[in-house]
Design an enzyme around this catalytic site. Structure first.
Site, PDB file in Angstrom:
ATOM      1  N   CYS A 294      -0.258   4.051   2.267  1.00  0.00           N
ATOM      2  CA  CYS A 294       0.027   3.837   3.690  1.00  0.00           C
ATOM      3  C   CYS A 294       1.508   4.033   4.013  1.00  0.00           C
ATOM      4  O   CYS A 294       1.852   4.596   5.050  1.00  0.00           O
ATOM      5  CB  CYS A 294      -0.349   2.409   4.106  1.00  0.00           C
ATOM      6  N   ASP A 295       2.375   3.510   3.164  1.00  0.00           N
ATOM      7  CA  ASP A 295       3.772   3.349   3.576  1.00  0.00           C
ATOM      8  C   ASP A 295       4.788   4.176   2.781  1.00  0.00           C
ATOM      9  O   ASP A 295       5.970   4.196   3.133  1.00  0.00           O
ATOM     10  CB  ASP A 295       4.160   1.857   3.477  1.00  0.00           C
TER      11      ASP A 295
ATOM     12  N   CYS B 135       0.841  -1.200   0.000  1.00  0.00           N
ATOM     13  CA  CYS B 135       0.000   0.000   0.000  1.00  0.00           C
ATOM     14  C   CYS B 135       0.874   1.247   0.000  1.00  0.00           C
ATOM     15  O   CYS B 135       1.422   1.638   1.033  1.00  0.00           O
ATOM     16  CB  CYS B 135      -0.936  -0.016   1.214  1.00  0.00           C
TER      17      CYS B 135
END
Ligand code: NDP
Length: 319
Positions: free
Chosen positions: A142-143, A139
Site C-alpha cells: 500500500c505505502d 503494508c
C-alpha cells in the site's frame, strides 16, 4: 429475527451490507465498539491509514477514514441497520443463529463474518500515534511507493519481512531489516533473495526502541535500535518503519463455533462458505494472502451474493 447479521465493518463488511441491503435483506451490521488495541474497531484497519492510493475509483487518492465514512453512508442509504457494538458471543450450533453483545442480542437466519485481522505492531507505548502519523506502517504494497529514493526500516524475520523488504527496494534507496534474533525465521529461498539484494542492510539481534523526529517534526529522521545482547544503541536513518511481524485475525469470539486454522483464520469451504452452513466469511479474517481493501471488498460482495442465494434456497422469502 433478521435475515442476516454482518459482524465487522471494514471494506468486506460494508460491501456485504450494500449488497444484502440492496437485495432487500435488511441487514444488521455490528460495526465494533472500538478499543485501544484496535480489535473490532469501527471501520477496520483503514481507520489507521492516511493516504490510500490503490483503491480504484479515487485517481487522486483518498484518506482511509474518509473512504470508510463513504462506505458507511452507502450501506446506510440502502437500509443497513448499524449497531456500534462488539460481539461478545455467538451461538452457531443451531438455526436461527444467535449473536450477542454487551446490552443486546439478535437472531438471524444467516451471518456474514468480516471481522478482519490486525497487524501486529512494534509494541511501543505510542504505536497508535505512530501509525496515525504514517511513521509506523503495516503494508508495503500500500505505502511503499511514497518513499522513492528514501531510506526505510523493515522489522521482522519471517517471509513477510523478506518479501516486503525486497518489494520496498523498488522504491527506497536502502532498506534496513531489523530483527530481534540473529537467525531469521523466513524460508531459505526468501532469505537468500533478500541477502542477495544490494539495497538491503541488516540489523540482527536488534529491536527498535525509539523514533527520532527530523528538523520538520512532522517527518521522522530515523529510529534508535538497541542490540539485545550488548545493549549498544545506534540510530538508523529511515523515513518510515514497515512492521512485518505477523497478523492476528480477529476471530477469537468464533472459536469452537466454526473451523479456524492454527493461527485463527477462518477456514474457507467452497467460495465464502464456512464450516457452518449459513455462516459466510469475507476479508482479512479468512484471507491471509492478499490483505487489500479492494480484495476484502470483493469478498464482501461474494459473501453477500452467496448468502442471498443460500437464503433463497432455504425458502421463506426476503420480506
Ligand atoms: P511469521 O510469524 O512467520 O514471522 C513473524 C516475524 O516477526 C518473526 O521473525 C518474529 O520473530 C517477528 N516478531 C514477532 N513479534 C515481534 C515483535 N513484537 N517485535 C519484533 N519482531 C517480532 O509471520 P509472517 O507474516 O512473516 O508470515 C506468516 C505466514 O505467511 C508464514 O507461514 C509465512 O511463511 C507465510 N508467508 C509466505 C510468503 C511467501 O511464501 N511468499 C510471504 C509472506 C508470508 P521470531 O522469529 O523471533 O519469532
Amino acid at each position: 429475527m433478521r435475515h442476516v447479521i454482518i459482524i465487522g465493518s471494514g471494506p468486506a463488511g460494508y460491501t456485504a451490507a450494500v449488497y444484502t441491503a440492496r437485495a432487500n435483506l435488511k441487514p444488521l451490521m455490528l460495526v465494533g465498539g472500538g478499543s485501544p488495541d484496535r480489535t473490532l474497531n469501527p471501520g477496520g484497519q483503514l481507520m489507521f491509514t492516511t493516504e490510500v492510493e490503490n483503491f480504484p475509483g479515487f485517481p487522486e487518492g483518498v484518506q482511509g477514514p474518509d473512504l470508510m465514512a463513504m462506505f458507511e453512508k452507502q450501506a446506510v442509504r440502502f437500509g443497513t441497520d448499524i449497531e456500534y457494538a462488539t460481539v461478545t458471543k455467538v451461538d452457531f450450533s443451531h438455526r436461527p443463529f444467535r449473536v450477542m453483545w454487551e446490552g443486546g442480542a439478535e437472531e438471524a437466519r444467516a451471518v456474514i463474518i468480516s471481522t478482519g485481522a490486525k497487524s501486529r505492531l512494534l509494541g511501543l507505548p505510542n504505536d497508535t500515534e505512530l501509525l496515525l502519523k504514517g511513521w509506523e506502517r503495516t503494508c508495503a504494497t500500500c505505502d511503499g511507493a511514497f518513499y522513492k529514493g528514501q531510506e526505510l526500516v523493515c522489522v521482522g524475520g519471517g517471509d513477510s519481512c523478506m518479501e516486503e523488504s525486497n518489494f520496498l527496494t523498488h522504491f527506497a534507496s536502502k532498506v534496513t531489516v531489523v530483527h530481534r534474533r540473529d537467525a531469521l525465521r523466513a524460508s531459505k529461498i526468501m532469505q537468500d533473495r533478500a541477502r542477495k539484494n544490494p539495497k538491503i542492510a541488516w540489523a540482527l539481534d536488534s529491536v527498535v526502541k525509539e523514533f527520532v523526529p527530523g528538523p520538520d517534526p512532522r517527518k521522522m529522521r530515523g529510529v534508535v535500535v538497541e542490540h539485545v545482547k550488548t545493549g549498544d544503541r545506534r540510530e538508523i536513518a529511515a523515513a518510515a518503519v514497515f512492521v512485518a511481524v505477523g497478523h492476528l485475525p480477529s476471530t477469537e469470539v468464533f472459536r469452537g463455533q466454526i473451523e479456524l486454522d492454527e493461527v485463527g483464520y477462518i477456514v474457507p469451504k467452497q467460495f465464502t462458505y464456512t464450516s457452518v452452513e449459513g455462516v459466510f466469511a469475507a476479508g482479512d479474517c479468512v484471507d491471509h494472502r492478499y490483505r487489500q481493501a479492494i480484495t476484502a471488498a470483493g469478498m464482501g460482495c461474494a459473501a453477500a451474493i452467496d448468502c442471498e442465494r443460500w437464503l433463497e434456497a432455504q425458502g421463506g422469502g426476503h420480506g
